[in-house]
Design an enzyme around this catalytic site. Structure first.
Site, short mmCIF file in Angstrom:
data_model
loop_
_atom_site.label_atom_id
_atom_site.label_comp_id
_atom_site.label_asym_id
_atom_site.label_seq_id
_atom_site.Cartn_x
_atom_site.Cartn_y
_atom_site.Cartn_z
N LYS A 192 51.14 10.92 10.95
CA LYS A 192 52.24 10.47 11.80
C LYS A 192 53.53 10.25 11.00
O LYS A 192 53.50 10.17 9.76
CB LYS A 192 51.82 9.19 12.53
CG LYS A 192 50.71 9.39 13.57
CD LYS A 192 50.43 8.08 14.31
CE LYS A 192 49.37 8.24 15.39
NZ LYS A 192 49.14 6.97 16.12
N TYR A 214 49.83 12.83 24.43
CA TYR A 214 49.43 11.46 24.78
C TYR A 214 49.36 11.25 26.30
O TYR A 214 49.49 10.11 26.77
CB TYR A 214 50.41 10.46 24.15
CG TYR A 214 50.17 10.24 22.66
CD1 TYR A 214 48.92 9.80 22.20
CD2 TYR A 214 51.18 10.43 21.73
CE1 TYR A 214 48.70 9.58 20.83
CE2 TYR A 214 50.97 10.20 20.37
CZ TYR A 214 49.73 9.78 19.93
OH TYR A 214 49.50 9.55 18.59
N ASN A 242 50.46 3.17 12.83
CA ASN A 242 49.09 3.22 12.30
C ASN A 242 48.76 4.54 11.62
O ASN A 242 47.59 4.90 11.46
CB ASN A 242 48.08 2.84 13.38
CG ASN A 242 48.10 3.80 14.55
OD1 ASN A 242 48.81 4.81 14.52
ND2 ASN A 242 47.32 3.50 15.57
N GLU A 271 43.58 19.23 22.19
CA GLU A 271 44.66 18.90 21.26
C GLU A 271 44.93 20.04 20.28
O GLU A 271 46.10 20.34 19.98
CB GLU A 271 44.32 17.62 20.50
CG GLU A 271 44.33 16.38 21.41
CD GLU A 271 43.77 15.13 20.72
OE1 GLU A 271 43.65 14.10 21.41
OE2 GLU A 271 43.47 15.18 19.51
P1 IDP Z 1 43.89 5.87 18.65
O1 IDP Z 1 45.10 6.46 17.97
O2 IDP Z 1 43.11 4.99 17.74
O3 IDP Z 1 43.04 6.91 19.33
P2 IDP Z 1 44.81 5.13 21.30
O4 IDP Z 1 44.25 4.00 22.09
O5 IDP Z 1 44.44 6.51 21.74
O6 IDP Z 1 44.43 4.88 19.79
O7 IDP Z 1 46.39 4.98 21.33
C1 IDP Z 1 47.21 6.03 20.88
C2 IDP Z 1 48.28 5.46 20.00
O8 IDP Z 1 49.13 4.64 20.79
C3 IDP Z 1 47.79 4.54 18.88
O9 IDP Z 1 47.39 5.24 17.74
C4 IDP Z 1 49.03 3.70 18.62
O10 IDP Z 1 49.95 4.43 17.81
C5 IDP Z 1 49.61 3.56 20.01
N1 IDP Z 1 49.17 2.31 20.65
C6 IDP Z 1 47.98 2.06 21.23
N2 IDP Z 1 47.92 0.82 21.72
C7 IDP Z 1 49.13 0.27 21.47
C8 IDP Z 1 49.70 -1.01 21.74
O11 IDP Z 1 49.07 -1.89 22.34
N3 IDP Z 1 50.98 -1.20 21.30
C9 IDP Z 1 51.69 -0.23 20.66
N4 IDP Z 1 51.18 0.98 20.38
C10 IDP Z 1 49.92 1.23 20.78
#
Ligand code: IDP
Ligand code: MG
Length: 148
Positions: A9, A49, A112, A126
């Site tokens: 990212k 997404y 992250n 994807e």
């Molecule tokens: P993942 O990347 O571990 O699969 P997902 O639940 O699919 O997690 O969420 C996609 C991305 O959205 C996450 O990697 C993160 O960057 C962002 N994200 C998820 N939940 C939150 C949140 O509560 N606040 C801000 N960003 C979030």
């Protein structure tokens, strides 16, 4: 063999962590079969997404992932999807175990560092979003006989 889509990212590229992340996955034994750097546009981000559309963080997520270039990689290997998810750690770096990419290098859920497909079905979708068939390589590695 399974394939999974990994995105390094924007935060990881900016922080100079691309090599470290790719290296960890490579050293595990996963094989790179496709790789490119790109600046995702809003359309690609929203499609990638799509499952999160309507959630409170969706707009922030799209803005973040389109803010600066990413590196997209297809990794191939036995159980690649699950292995990469484990090596990434929990979505929230604050909850991710040390020894995982997010646990070692991240602090904030919005930063992250890495994406990895969460299922074989989503991996396939994807990969198709980011790569054409000609951009994915079929090749043998001698060392695979020492991994499998
Ligand atoms: P993942 O990347 O571990 O699969 P997902 O639940 O699919 O997690 O969420 C996609 C991305 O959205 C996450 O990697 C993160 O960057 C962002 N994200 C998820 N939940 C939150 C949140 O509560 N606040 C801000 N960003 C979030
Ligand atoms: Mg996800």
């Amino acid at each position: 063999m399974e394939r999974s889509l990994v995105l390094i990212k924007p935060d990881a590229v900016q922080r100079g962590l691309a090599g470290e992340i790719i290296s960890r996955l490579e050293k595990k034994g996963l094989k790179i079969v496709a790789m490119k750097m790109l600046h995702m546009d809003k359309n690609l981000a929203q499609r990638h997404y799509a499952i999160h559309k309507g959630k409170a963080f969706f707009d922030d997520l799209v803005n973040f992932i389109t803010s600066s270039p990413v590196i997209a990689i297809v990794f191939q290997g036995k159980n690649a999807v699950e292995i990469i998810r484990q090596m990434m750690g929990e979505t929230d770096p604050a909850k991710a175990y040390r020894g995982t990419i997010r646990g070692d290098f991240g602090i904030d859920i919005g930063h992250n560092l890495v994406h990895g497909s969460d299922s074989l079905e989503n991996a396939s979708k994807e990969i198709d979003l980011f790569f054409s068939a000609e951009e994915i390589f079929n090749y043998e590695r001698e060392l695979d006989t020492w991994i499998y």
